[in-house]
Motif scaffolding. Structure first.
Motif, PDB file in Angstrom:
ATOM      1  N   ALA A  23       9.385  -3.456   5.681  1.00  0.00           N
ATOM      2  CA  ALA A  23       9.756  -2.051   5.681  1.00  0.00           C
ATOM      3  C   ALA A  23       9.663  -1.441   4.293  1.00  0.00           C
ATOM      4  N   VAL A  24      10.212  -2.121   3.280  1.00  0.00           N
ATOM      5  CA  VAL A  24      10.351  -1.517   1.956  1.00  0.00           C
ATOM      6  C   VAL A  24       9.900  -2.482   0.866  1.00  0.00           C
ATOM      7  N   LEU A  25       9.134  -1.958  -0.054  1.00  0.00           N
ATOM      8  CA  LEU A  25       8.868  -2.642  -1.310  1.00  0.00           C
ATOM      9  C   LEU A  25       9.744  -1.944  -2.346  1.00  0.00           C
ATOM     10  N   GLY A  40      12.382  -6.789   4.789  1.00  0.00           N
ATOM     11  CA  GLY A  40      11.927  -6.745   6.171  1.00  0.00           C
ATOM     12  C   GLY A  40      12.560  -5.610   6.943  1.00  0.00           C
ATOM     13  N   ALA A  41      12.015  -5.315   8.108  1.00  0.00           N
ATOM     14  CA  ALA A  41      12.526  -4.214   8.927  1.00  0.00           C
ATOM     15  C   ALA A  41      13.951  -4.460   9.399  1.00  0.00           C
ATOM     16  N   ASP A  42      14.391  -5.722   9.392  1.00  0.00           N
ATOM     17  CA  ASP A  42      15.756  -6.039   9.814  1.00  0.00           C
ATOM     18  C   ASP A  42      16.732  -6.113   8.642  1.00  0.00           C
ATOM     19  N   LEU A 325      17.752   2.907  -1.055  1.00  0.00           N
ATOM     20  CA  LEU A 325      17.098   4.225  -1.030  1.00  0.00           C
ATOM     21  C   LEU A 325      15.870   4.201  -0.128  1.00  0.00           C
ATOM     22  N   GLY A 326      15.140   3.096  -0.172  1.00  0.00           N
ATOM     23  CA  GLY A 326      13.977   2.970   0.704  1.00  0.00           C
ATOM     24  C   GLY A 326      14.365   2.938   2.167  1.00  0.00           C
ATOM     25  N   LEU A 327      15.428   2.204   2.490  1.00  0.00           N
ATOM     26  CA  LEU A 327      15.891   2.156   3.876  1.00  0.00           C
ATOM     27  C   LEU A 327      16.436   3.509   4.312  1.00  0.00           C
ATOM     28  N   ASP A 328      17.098   4.223   3.380  1.00  0.00           N
ATOM     29  CA  ASP A 328      17.524   5.599   3.683  1.00  0.00           C
ATOM     30  C   ASP A 328      16.324   6.449   4.086  1.00  0.00           C
ATOM     31  N   THR A 332      16.797   3.875   8.604  1.00  0.00           N
ATOM     32  CA  THR A 332      17.227   2.634   9.249  1.00  0.00           C
ATOM     33  C   THR A 332      18.716   2.688   9.584  1.00  0.00           C
ATOM     34  N   PRO A 333      19.142   1.993  10.636  1.00  0.00           N
ATOM     35  CA  PRO A 333      20.552   2.011  11.042  1.00  0.00           C
ATOM     36  C   PRO A 333      21.428   1.221  10.065  1.00  0.00           C
TER      37      PRO A 333
END
Length: 349
Positions: A23-25, A40-42, A325-328, A332-333
Motif C-alpha cells: 500500500a505505502v512506501l 502492506g495493505a493490511d 500519513l500514507g495510510l491516511d 485505510t481503516p
C-alpha cells in the motif's frame, strides 16, 4: 496551506505481476539519515531500508534522491519485491522541504522515479507529528521538533496545516542543538575575555574537548583542528551547567523552552485550537532528553497559553508517521493503522 494527497485516494490498491502491491512506501529523510518502510495493505511492515542523509541544498535534488533510492532498494529487496511501481502510494517526509516550492520540486523528482502510483511530499516535521498523535484518532494536533534545528507543524483532519519556514535566523527561528551550541560558545567567549558576565560555560565547553581555555577552543574551531560539526556535543554540556544553576546557561535553556512554546501556541492559534483539548507532540533529541529545566518550563508556559493542550514526547521513529500519513491518504481503516503501530510500539511518553 493543506497537506495535499491526504484524502481521496481510496481504491488504488493494485497488482504487479499478479501479486498485490504494497500500500505505502514510507520515507523519512533527515539531514543525517534516511529510513524507508514498505507497508502492506493490511498494515504489516514488509521491508525496511536505511541510507545516508538527505541534503538537496548541498548536493542537488537528483543526487539527494539517489540517496533515498538506496534505502528504497534495500526495503524493496527485504520485502522480496520487484518491478515498478513498488507501492500504491509514496509518502515522503523530507528534511529541507521547508517551502511549498521545495515540496513541489521534490515531489516531481520522486514521481519521476516511478516508485508509487501516487506521491506526496511533506516536511519531515509532519512525520513526527503524525507518529505522536493518539492511535485511532483523526490526525489533529501540533508538533514541535527540537533536534539539530527547530521546527513546528500543525494538522487538522480536513488537511489544513500550520507551519513555519524553518530556515534558521533568516525566517526568525532560534535554537535547536546547533543554535544552542553556538549561543553557548558566544557567551563563553565573552565571559573569558571580559565582555560578558561570568559563566561556568567558559571552563566547561573547552574542557569537553580537552582544551584549557575558550581561546584555545576558538582557535581549534577556526583553523579546523576541531571539526565544526562537533559543536553539537556541547548541548549536553550546556544543560549540565544549567542544571547546576549557572544563570547564563539557564537563561539559554529557558529561552529555548519559550521559543518552543511560542511556535506551538502560534500554530494552535492558526488552527483555532488554543482553547481546545489537543495533542502537542514534542520530538527531536533536545526535548527527548527530558531535561527538567527545559521540559518542565515548556509545560508551565504552554499551559498559560493553551490550558487544555496535552503535551507528550514522541519516541517512535518518524518513519512511522510517514507511513501513517500514507495510510491516511489511502483512507485505510483504523485496524490497519493499529497493526502498523504494533511494529513501532513506543509511540509517546
Amino acid at each position: 496551506m493543506g497537506l495535499t494527497g491526504l484524502t481521496g485516494l481510496t481504491g488504488l490498491t493494485g497488482r504487479t505481476g499478479g501479486v498485490e502491491r504494497p500500500a505505502v512506501l514510507a520515507v523519512d529523510a533527515g539531514n543525517s539519515k534516511t529510513d524507508v518502510a514498505l507497508i502492506g495493505a493490511d498494515g504489516s511492515v514488509l521491508g525496511t531500508g536505511r541510507a545516508g542523509g538527505f541534503q538537496p541544498p548541498v548536493v542537488g535534488v537528483e543526487a539527494a534522491v539517489d540517496v533515498l533510492a538506496e534505502a528504497v532498494a534495500e526495503a524493496v529487496d527485504a520485502a522480496g519485491r520487484a518491478g515498478l511501481p513498488y507501492a500504491d502510494h509514496v509518502s515522503a517526509c523530507l528534511a529541507n522541504a521547508d517551502l511549498p516550492v521545495e515540496e513541489a520540486a521534490l515531489a516531481d523528482a520522486l514521481r519521476r522515479r516511478g516508485w508509487g502510483g501516487t506521491t506526496a511530499v511533506h516536511n519531515d516535521t509532519f512525520a513526527v507529528l503524525r507518529a505522536g498523535l493518539p492511535a485511532g484518532a483523526a490526525p489533529r494536533g501540533v508538533a514541535v521538533v527540537c533536534g539539530a534545528g527547530v521546527n513546528c507543524a500543525g494538522l487538522l483532519p480536513d488537511g489544513r496545516t500550520a507551519r513555519f519556514a524553518a530556515l534558521g535566523p533568516l525566517s526568525g527561528d532560534w535554537g535547536g542543538g546547533g543554535g544552542l551550541a553556538r549561543e553557548a560558545l558566544w557567551f563563553a567567549a565573552r565571559a573569558e575575555d571580559g565582555r560578558g558576565e561570568p559563566t561556568a560555560l567558559a571552563a566547561e565547553l573547552p574542557a569537553h574537548f580537552g582544551r584549557s581555555s575558550m581561546a584555545e577552543l576558538i582557535e581549534a574551531l577556526h583553523l579546523g583542528g576541531l571539526p565544526a560539526a562537533r559543536i553539537h556535543e556541547l548541548v549536553p554540556v550546556l544543560f549540565a551547567v544549567a542544571a547546576a544553576g549557572d544563570p547564563v546557561a539557564l537563561s539559554l535553556v529557558h529561552r529555548q523552552a519559550d521559543e518552543i512554546v511560542a511556535m506551538a501556541a502560534v500554530a494552535l492559534g492558526r488552527l483555532d485550537l488554543l482553547g481546545e483539548e489537543v495533542p502537542v507532540v514534542l520530538g527531536g533529541s533536545v526535548v527527548a532528553a527530558r531535561h527538567p529545566q527545559l521540559n518542565d518550563r515548556i509545560a508551565v508556559r504552554l499551559a498559560e497559553r493553551a490550558p487544555r493542550a496535552r503535551i507528550s514526547v514522541v519516541l517512535s521513529p518518524p518513519v512511522l508517521g510517514a507511513a501513517l500519513l500514507g495510510l491516511d491518504a489511502l483512507g485505510t481503516p483504523p485496524r490497519v493503522q493499529a497493526k502498523l503501530r504494533t511494529h513501532f510500539p513506543a509511540c509517546t511518553g
